[in-house]
Structure formats: structure tokens, C-alpha cells
Design a protein around this motif. Structure first.
Motif, short mmCIF file in Angstrom:
data_model
loop_
_atom_site.label_atom_id
_atom_site.label_comp_id
_atom_site.label_asym_id
_atom_site.label_seq_id
_atom_site.Cartn_x
_atom_site.Cartn_y
_atom_site.Cartn_z
N MET A 1 0.84 -1.20 0.00
CA MET A 1 0.00 0.00 0.00
C MET A 1 0.87 1.25 0.00
O MET A 1 1.99 1.25 0.49
N LEU A 2 0.30 2.33 -0.54
CA LEU A 2 1.02 3.60 -0.61
C LEU A 2 0.58 4.50 0.53
O LEU A 2 -0.51 4.36 1.08
N PRO A 3 1.42 5.45 0.92
CA PRO A 3 1.03 6.40 1.96
C PRO A 3 -0.11 7.29 1.49
O PRO A 3 -0.43 7.35 0.31
N ALA A 4 -0.70 8.02 2.44
CA ALA A 4 -1.85 8.87 2.12
C ALA A 4 -1.50 9.99 1.15
O ALA A 4 -2.35 10.49 0.43
N ASP A 5 -0.22 10.39 1.11
CA ASP A 5 0.19 11.49 0.25
C ASP A 5 0.75 11.00 -1.09
O ASP A 5 1.63 11.61 -1.67
N TYR A 6 0.23 9.88 -1.59
CA TYR A 6 0.68 9.36 -2.88
C TYR A 6 0.33 10.36 -3.98
O TYR A 6 -0.60 11.17 -3.86
N ILE A 7 1.07 10.29 -5.09
CA ILE A 7 0.85 11.20 -6.21
C ILE A 7 -0.21 10.62 -7.14
O ILE A 7 -0.06 9.51 -7.65
N ASP A 8 -1.27 11.36 -7.33
CA ASP A 8 -2.39 10.92 -8.16
C ASP A 8 -2.58 11.91 -9.30
O ASP A 8 -3.18 12.96 -9.12
N LEU A 9 -2.05 11.58 -10.48
CA LEU A 9 -2.11 12.50 -11.61
C LEU A 9 -2.96 11.99 -12.77
O LEU A 9 -3.31 12.76 -13.66
N TYR A 10 -3.26 10.69 -12.78
CA TYR A 10 -3.90 10.10 -13.95
C TYR A 10 -5.20 9.40 -13.60
O TYR A 10 -5.42 8.95 -12.48
N CYS A 11 -6.04 9.28 -14.60
CA CYS A 11 -7.39 8.77 -14.42
C CYS A 11 -7.42 7.37 -13.82
O CYS A 11 -8.26 7.07 -12.97
N GLU A 12 -6.50 6.52 -14.24
CA GLU A 12 -6.55 5.12 -13.81
C GLU A 12 -6.37 4.96 -12.31
O GLU A 12 -6.97 4.06 -11.71
N ARG A 13 -5.57 5.81 -11.68
CA ARG A 13 -5.37 5.69 -10.24
C ARG A 13 -6.57 6.23 -9.48
O ARG A 13 -6.97 7.36 -9.64
N THR A 14 -7.13 5.39 -8.64
CA THR A 14 -8.29 5.77 -7.82
C THR A 14 -8.02 5.66 -6.33
O THR A 14 -8.84 6.09 -5.52
N ALA A 15 -6.88 5.06 -5.97
CA ALA A 15 -6.56 4.85 -4.55
C ALA A 15 -5.09 4.47 -4.43
O ALA A 15 -4.43 4.20 -5.44
N PRO A 16 -4.55 4.45 -3.20
CA PRO A 16 -3.19 3.95 -3.01
C PRO A 16 -3.12 2.49 -3.42
O PRO A 16 -4.12 1.78 -3.41
N GLY A 17 -1.94 2.04 -3.79
CA GLY A 17 -1.77 0.62 -4.12
C GLY A 17 -0.78 0.43 -5.25
O GLY A 17 -0.81 1.18 -6.24
N PHE A 18 0.09 -0.54 -5.10
CA PHE A 18 1.15 -0.78 -6.10
C PHE A 18 0.55 -1.06 -7.47
O PHE A 18 1.04 -0.57 -8.49
N TRP A 19 -0.52 -1.85 -7.55
CA TRP A 19 -1.12 -2.23 -8.82
C TRP A 19 -2.40 -1.47 -9.10
O TRP A 19 -3.31 -1.99 -9.76
N ASN A 20 -2.53 -0.23 -8.60
CA ASN A 20 -3.73 0.54 -8.87
C ASN A 20 -3.74 1.15 -10.27
O ASN A 20 -4.77 1.64 -10.72
N GLU A 21 -2.59 1.13 -10.95
CA GLU A 21 -2.51 1.61 -12.33
C GLU A 21 -1.93 0.50 -13.22
O GLU A 21 -0.86 0.67 -13.80
N PRO A 22 -2.60 -0.62 -13.36
CA PRO A 22 -2.02 -1.74 -14.11
C PRO A 22 -1.72 -1.42 -15.57
O PRO A 22 -0.66 -1.80 -16.09
N LEU A 23 -2.64 -0.74 -16.27
CA LEU A 23 -2.40 -0.42 -17.67
C LEU A 23 -1.27 0.59 -17.82
O LEU A 23 -0.40 0.45 -18.69
N ASN A 24 -1.28 1.62 -16.97
CA ASN A 24 -0.23 2.62 -17.03
C ASN A 24 1.14 2.02 -16.69
O ASN A 24 2.16 2.46 -17.23
N ALA A 25 1.15 1.04 -15.80
CA ALA A 25 2.42 0.41 -15.40
C ALA A 25 2.93 -0.54 -16.48
O ALA A 25 4.08 -0.43 -16.93
N LEU A 26 2.09 -1.47 -16.91
CA LEU A 26 2.53 -2.52 -17.83
C LEU A 26 2.76 -2.02 -19.25
O LEU A 26 3.56 -2.61 -20.00
N SER A 27 2.11 -0.92 -19.64
CA SER A 27 2.31 -0.38 -20.99
C SER A 27 3.73 0.16 -21.18
O SER A 27 4.16 0.40 -22.31
N ASN A 28 4.48 0.31 -20.09
CA ASN A 28 5.87 0.75 -20.20
C ASN A 28 6.78 -0.32 -20.81
O ASN A 28 7.94 -0.03 -21.12
#
Length: 229
Positions: A1-28
Motif C-alpha cells: 500500500m502507498l502512503p496517504a500522500d501518494y501522487i495521483d495524476l492520472y485517471c486510472e489511479r483511484t486509490a493507493p496501491g502498487f497495482w492501482n494503475e495496471p495499464l499505465n504500469a505494464l504499458s511501459n
């Protein structure tokens, strides 16, 4: 899990979490693929050049850094994302200038100084540093204005190569078109959140991987170093 002050800049992220942006992460992975293809082209051509190997490494580092940012989403991972991108841009421009001048160091330094000056001017006029008055509020371009110098550099390179009928002109032209489309996907990511829950930022990664692949192919195949076959 991520801390409360995680950086949220993109639509896919909705909450803390390592895999909260799976498409944004794996598309790299597109950047890793681009680096591997470029490495293959260098090995097939022979006479591997240090500058090319550095750029290939930076291309892979873009993928790794961006993956870290879209999973950890914190300050250090944001730096891991940004530093390889601009390092690649700067070193690619210098390498292209060096080869375009017949590997003349003095002419390369002079042209690079001009390029740095123009980039600084564009950065200044496109940054929030020139905004005065009240807080501007949410950025309608979703931070994409920072890439204006890269767009200008690619457009100028395309025009010059087309005018001179440079062998790399087709690669560079397709790279520019790909980058413009990818920038559009980056820009509309937040705006389309209500209709596309996972956003469009992953397309920025996929298309930028293709763009970097085209730039590296242009360098390796059409702007060969002295002594390459």
C-alpha cells in the motif's frame, strides 16, 4: 500500500496501491521492446557506437522509471520517471547534431548551445513561472505543455530533413506524427475519466515506445557513425 500522500495524476489511479494503475504500469514494456529492437539493429549492423548504446540504455530506463512511478507513485519514483526521459531527449539531440556535422565537436557544441537556448526560452514561456495573479486552477492540458520543447525540436528536425531529403526523414516524420498523437492521449486522460474509467494515459506509453523505437532506428540505420557499414 502507498502512503496517504501518494501522487495521483492520472485517471486510472483511484486509490493507493502498487497495482492501482495496471495499464499505465505494464504499458511501459513498449520502451523495453524499443530498446531491444534498437539493440538488435545495432548488432546486425555492426560497429556498435557508444552513443547508441547509451541511448538504448536510456530508452530502457524510461520504461523502468515510468513503471516505478505508476506503481509507487511518490516523489522519488517521479524523479525516476522524469530524469531518463529528458536525459534521452538531450542526448539524442546532441548525438544527431554531432553526426549531422560530420562528427565535428566544435560545430556540435555551437549548435547544441543554440538548441539549449531555444529550449530554455520555450520552457520559460510555456511554464507556470510566467503566470501572474490568482492561482490558475486545474491544468486543462494535464501537464502536457512541458513537452512543447520536444514537439518543436522534432518539428524543426522534420522540416530540415524533408528539405534536405535526408535518408532518415521518413523515420523522423513518422516519429513526430506518433508523438503528437500520443501527446493528445496524455492530454485528454483526465477529461475522459467519466466515459473511460481506466483513462488514456497508457496509450501515451505505447505510442511513445513506438516513437522512441523510430528515433533509434533512424539513428542506427540512417545516421550511422563513421566507420559503420
Amino acid at each position: 500500500m502507498l502512503p496517504a500522500d501518494y501522487i495521483d495524476l492520472y485517471c486510472e489511479r483511484t486509490a493507493p496501491g502498487f497495482w492501482n494503475e495496471p495499464l499505465n504500469a505494464l504499458s511501459n514494456l513498449s520502451f523495453i521492446v524499443a530498446a531491444l529492437v534498437a539493440l538488435y539493429l545495432v548488432r546486425r549492423r555492426g560497429n556498435a557506437d557508444l552513443a547508441e548504446l547509451v541511448l538504448i540504455t536510456l530508452a530502457a530506463a524510461i520504461g523502468v522509471g515510468s513503471f516505478l512511478f505508476h506503481t509507487f507513485a511518490n516523489t522519488w519514483s517521479e524523479l525516476a520517471d522524469v530524469i531518463p526521459i529528458w536525459s534521452f531527449v538531450a542526448f539524442y539531440i546532441i548525438t544527431v547534431i554531432y553526426r549531422a556535422t560530420g562528427e565535428n565537436l566544435l560545430r556540435t557544441l555551437r549548435a547544441s548551445a543554440i538548441a539549449v537556448g531555444l529550449t530554455a526560452v520555450i520552457f520559460w514561456f510555456s511554464s507556470s513561472a510566467v503566470v501572474t495573479g490568482l492561482e490558475a486552477g486545474p491544468d486543462p492540458l494535464n501537464g502536457s505543455m512541458q513537452y512543447l520543447p520536444a514537439v518543436v525540436a522534432l518539428l524543426v528536425a522534420t522540416v530540415l530533413m524533408q528539405l534536405r531529403k535526408h535518408p532518415a526523414r521518413t523515420y523522423i516524420t513518422f516519429a513526430v506524427a506518433t508523438f503528437v498523437i500520443s501527446l493528445a492521449f496524455r492530454t485528454i486522460d483526465i477529461a475522459l475519466c467519466f466515459s473511460i474509467s481506466f483513462g488514456t494515459h497508457f496509450m501515451w506509453h505505447l505510442l511513445n515506445g513506438l516513437m522512441i523505437g523510430l528515433l533509434l532506428a533512424a539513428l542506427v540505420l540512417k545516421m550511422k557513425p563513421k566507420g559503420a557499414s
